[in-house]
Design a protein around this motif. Structure first.
Motif: not given
Length: 253
Positions: A57-71
């Protein structure tokens, strides 16, 4: 700040020689801005070196936090279990068109066969979506379910992994085939190339992480896959030359 943003999906090395530490050091040396989504913690205990997965759940929250970063690229390292691998694959599918480097680490390779099989099958699902995979020999053997003893075996393994969907494969041989040379096999579905460097009598902890991260960095710069691998191979060699008791140290270009 650099506009080249690279995400490392990787674990923490408690001794800071590999994992996210090697990833971020590599990106910084290449004047790129590194991000991390943490997959696991590690600790040295009475049972040896232990890997402690991050709660899914914590890992998923990390990825969701980065969803809009233009990597500009993503480098994937240690995925400690199937749940974290599944979440990572979903994230990768939502980032088409950028270089993605998978360094497949089977952390459970010394545990139950069922666990190995589940994670192995999950890693293979990444192959069509990533640019380059960089398994070392033990991981390659588990991925193809076949022992590797010779250079021809390494070529065969690269071919099998390509047929499983990996576009470009670098099978890292280390010094297993030759005590004096670190030998890697590159294959892109058409051409093979052998990369060699002298084996150094130095600590190479973190070399694999650095290699994969360096490939990602070089791809972002616009190098072809084969040139990115060549540059990364040289970068790792120089990094091992400057390693300390905890692992590789990136050198200033």
């Amino acid at each position: 700040m650099s506009d080249e943003l690279i995400l490392a999906i990787s674990g923490n090395d408690i001794f800071s020689g590999g994992g996210l530490h090697a990833d971020l050091a590599t990106f910084t040396t290449n004047k790129q801005h590194g991000f991390v989504a943490l997959t696991c913690l590690t600790a040295m205990t009475e049972h040896g070196f232990e890997v402690i997965p991050i709660d899914s759940k914590v890992f998923k929250q990390q990825l969701e936090s980065l969803i809009d970063v233009p990597f500009s690229a993503i480098k994937i390292g240690l995925l400690p279990n199937v749940e974290i691998a599944e979440l990572t694959l979903d994230f990768v599918k939502n980032h088409p068109g950028i270089p993605i480097v998978l360094d497949p680490v089977l952390v459970c390779k010394e545990t139950h066969d069922v666990e190995v099989s589940r994670l192995r099958n999950e890693l293979v699902k990444f192959f069509p979506y990533v640019t380059v995979i960089t398994p070392n020999l033990p991981e390659a053997e588990l991925l193809i379910d076949k022992k590797i003893h010779t250079l021809d075996d390494m070529r065969s393994a690269a071919c099998i992994l390509n047929e499983l969907g990996a576009k470009t494969v670098i099978v890292k041989g280390g010094n297993r085939l030759n005590n004096h040379k670190a030998i890697d096999v590159f294959y892109n579905g058409k051409d093979y190339k052998i990369f060699e460097e002298a084996v150094l009598d130095k600590n190479n902890t973190g070399a694999g992480c650095t290699f994969a991260s360096s490939i990602a960095s070089e791809l972002v710069k616009g190098y072809s896959e084969i040139d990115a691998v060549a540059n990364a191979k040289a970068f790792v060699f120089e990094s091992i030359k400057q390693s300390n008791e905890f692992g590789v140290v990136q050198y200033a270009k």
